[in-house]
Scaffold this motif. Sequence first.
Motif, PDB file in Angstrom:
ATOM      1  N   LEU A  61       0.655  -1.082   0.140  1.00 53.55           N
ATOM      2  CA  LEU A  61      -0.091   0.089  -0.054  1.00 53.55           C
ATOM      3  C   LEU A  61       0.913   1.366   0.095  1.00 53.55           C
ATOM      4  N   GLU A  62       0.140   2.322  -0.227  1.00 58.15           N
ATOM      5  CA  GLU A  62       0.939   3.602  -0.184  1.00 58.15           C
ATOM      6  C   GLU A  62       1.240   4.068   1.136  1.00 58.15           C
ATOM      7  N   THR A  63       2.137   4.922   1.336  1.00 61.51           N
ATOM      8  CA  THR A  63       2.325   5.321   2.656  1.00 61.51           C
ATOM      9  C   THR A  63       1.557   6.698   3.149  1.00 61.51           C
ATOM     10  N   ASN A  64       1.516   6.996   4.347  1.00 61.56           N
ATOM     11  CA  ASN A  64       0.754   8.179   4.735  1.00 61.56           C
ATOM     12  C   ASN A  64      -0.677   8.206   4.582  1.00 61.56           C
ATOM     13  N   LYS A  65      -1.351   7.050   4.339  1.00 62.27           N
ATOM     14  CA  LYS A  65      -2.708   6.778   4.136  1.00 62.27           C
ATOM     15  C   LYS A  65      -3.373   5.957   5.132  1.00 62.27           C
ATOM     16  N   GLU A  66      -4.562   6.097   5.068  1.00 63.54           N
ATOM     17  CA  GLU A  66      -5.423   5.084   5.846  1.00 63.54           C
ATOM     18  C   GLU A  66      -6.476   4.496   5.135  1.00 63.54           C
ATOM     19  N   TYR A  67      -6.614   2.953   5.167  1.00 59.90           N
ATOM     20  CA  TYR A  67      -7.134   2.257   4.376  1.00 59.90           C
ATOM     21  C   TYR A  67      -8.277   1.327   5.427  1.00 59.90           C
ATOM     22  N   GLN A  68      -9.779   1.567   4.700  1.00 58.75           N
ATOM     23  CA  GLN A  68     -10.549   0.590   5.511  1.00 58.75           C
ATOM     24  C   GLN A  68     -10.623  -0.773   4.812  1.00 58.75           C
ATOM     25  N   PHE A  69     -11.033  -1.613   5.716  1.00 58.40           N
ATOM     26  CA  PHE A  69     -10.674  -3.068   5.071  1.00 58.40           C
ATOM     27  C   PHE A  69     -11.780  -3.954   5.994  1.00 58.40           C
ATOM     28  N   ARG A  70     -11.954  -5.192   5.420  1.00 57.83           N
ATOM     29  CA  ARG A  70     -12.596  -6.170   6.221  1.00 57.83           C
ATOM     30  C   ARG A  70     -12.258  -7.383   5.926  1.00 57.83           C
ATOM     31  N   TYR A  71     -12.253  -8.651   6.490  1.00 57.40           N
ATOM     32  CA  TYR A  71     -12.147 -10.063   6.065  1.00 57.40           C
ATOM     33  C   TYR A  71     -13.751 -10.512   5.710  1.00 57.40           C
ATOM     34  N   VAL A  72     -13.621 -11.504   4.595  1.00 60.24           N
ATOM     35  CA  VAL A  72     -14.897 -12.093   4.220  1.00 60.24           C
ATOM     36  C   VAL A  72     -14.624 -13.566   4.135  1.00 60.24           C
ATOM     37  N   LEU A  73     -15.339 -14.345   5.274  1.00 58.61           N
ATOM     38  CA  LEU A  73     -15.502 -15.741   5.426  1.00 58.61           C
ATOM     39  C   LEU A  73     -16.278 -16.412   4.490  1.00 58.61           C
ATOM     40  N   ASN A  74     -15.585 -17.242   4.033  1.00 61.12           N
ATOM     41  CA  ASN A  74     -16.581 -18.213   2.974  1.00 61.12           C
ATOM     42  C   ASN A  74     -17.675 -17.348   1.935  1.00 61.12           C
ATOM     43  N   GLY A  75     -17.055 -16.462   1.639  1.00 61.54           N
ATOM     44  CA  GLY A  75     -18.031 -15.515   0.666  1.00 61.54           C
ATOM     45  C   GLY A  75     -19.241 -14.724   1.235  1.00 61.54           C
ATOM     46  N   ASN A  76     -19.493 -14.775   2.396  1.00 59.14           N
ATOM     47  CA  ASN A  76     -20.618 -14.406   2.942  1.00 59.14           C
ATOM     48  C   ASN A  76     -20.741 -13.805   4.352  1.00 59.14           C
ATOM     49  N   THR A  77     -19.581 -14.031   5.184  1.00 58.41           N
ATOM     50  CA  THR A  77     -19.570 -13.478   6.458  1.00 58.41           C
ATOM     51  C   THR A  77     -18.448 -12.468   6.874  1.00 58.41           C
ATOM     52  N   TRP A  78     -18.693 -11.086   6.789  1.00 64.16           N
ATOM     53  CA  TRP A  78     -17.722 -10.036   6.837  1.00 64.16           C
ATOM     54  C   TRP A  78     -17.342  -9.601   8.440  1.00 64.16           C
ATOM     55  N   ILE A  79     -16.028  -9.827   8.616  1.00 60.64           N
ATOM     56  CA  ILE A  79     -15.538  -9.543  10.004  1.00 60.64           C
ATOM     57  C   ILE A  79     -14.354  -8.681  10.000  1.00 60.64           C
ATOM     58  N   ASN A  80     -14.298  -7.719  11.200  1.00 60.48           N
ATOM     59  CA  ASN A  80     -13.200  -6.869  11.366  1.00 60.48           C
ATOM     60  C   ASN A  80     -11.960  -7.492  11.941  1.00 60.48           C
ATOM     61  N   ASP A  81     -10.743  -6.762  11.885  1.00 59.77           N
ATOM     62  CA  ASP A  81      -9.627  -7.222  12.341  1.00 59.77           C
ATOM     63  C   ASP A  81      -9.735  -6.722  13.720  1.00 59.77           C
ATOM     64  N   TRP A  82      -9.421  -7.712  14.756  1.00 55.55           N
ATOM     65  CA  TRP A  82      -9.448  -7.223  16.234  1.00 55.55           C
ATOM     66  C   TRP A  82      -8.406  -6.486  16.479  1.00 55.55           C
ATOM     67  N   LYS A  83      -7.331  -6.346  15.905  1.00 55.16           N
ATOM     68  CA  LYS A  83      -6.217  -5.610  16.166  1.00 55.16           C
ATOM     69  C   LYS A  83      -5.823  -4.260  15.290  1.00 55.16           C
TER      70      LYS A  83
END
Length: 134
Positions: A61-83
């Motif tokens: 990724l480029e530096t000095n930026k913030e990126y929003q993201f999530r993980y997708v489990l088995n194509g249907n469950t979206w979860i956040n990163d705990w850390k």
Amino acid sequence: MSLKKTFSSDEKKCTVVFTVNPEAANGAEKVYLAGDFNSWDATSIPMKKSPDGSFSVKKQLETNKEYQFRYVLNGNTWINDWKADKYVRSELANDDNSVVDTTVVKEKTAKKPASKSSAKTAEKKPAAKKTTKN
């Protein structure tokens, strides 16, 4: 879960290792990374499954930026990163998104000690003699 960041020597790129631990993967067969960096495509960044049941992927990724993201489990469950570095409210869902911050943090440098040539030498005074009364 974790985010491990490594910055390039010119500090223009940040390689982030995104990891979902076995507990968070909750038995998922496939996990994908989705976020600002791939237009929230839920299948374009597959994560590699390790023998211990965790999933990980490297993303540059480029530096000095913030990126929003999530993980997708088995194509249907979206979860956040705990850390994640922080969380922000999603504009599309009634939920939060994880955020990875790639801001380059400059380490504070310790002050260099004065060189011997510029250091002032203090004159030493002779030690006072102890006298005893008889």
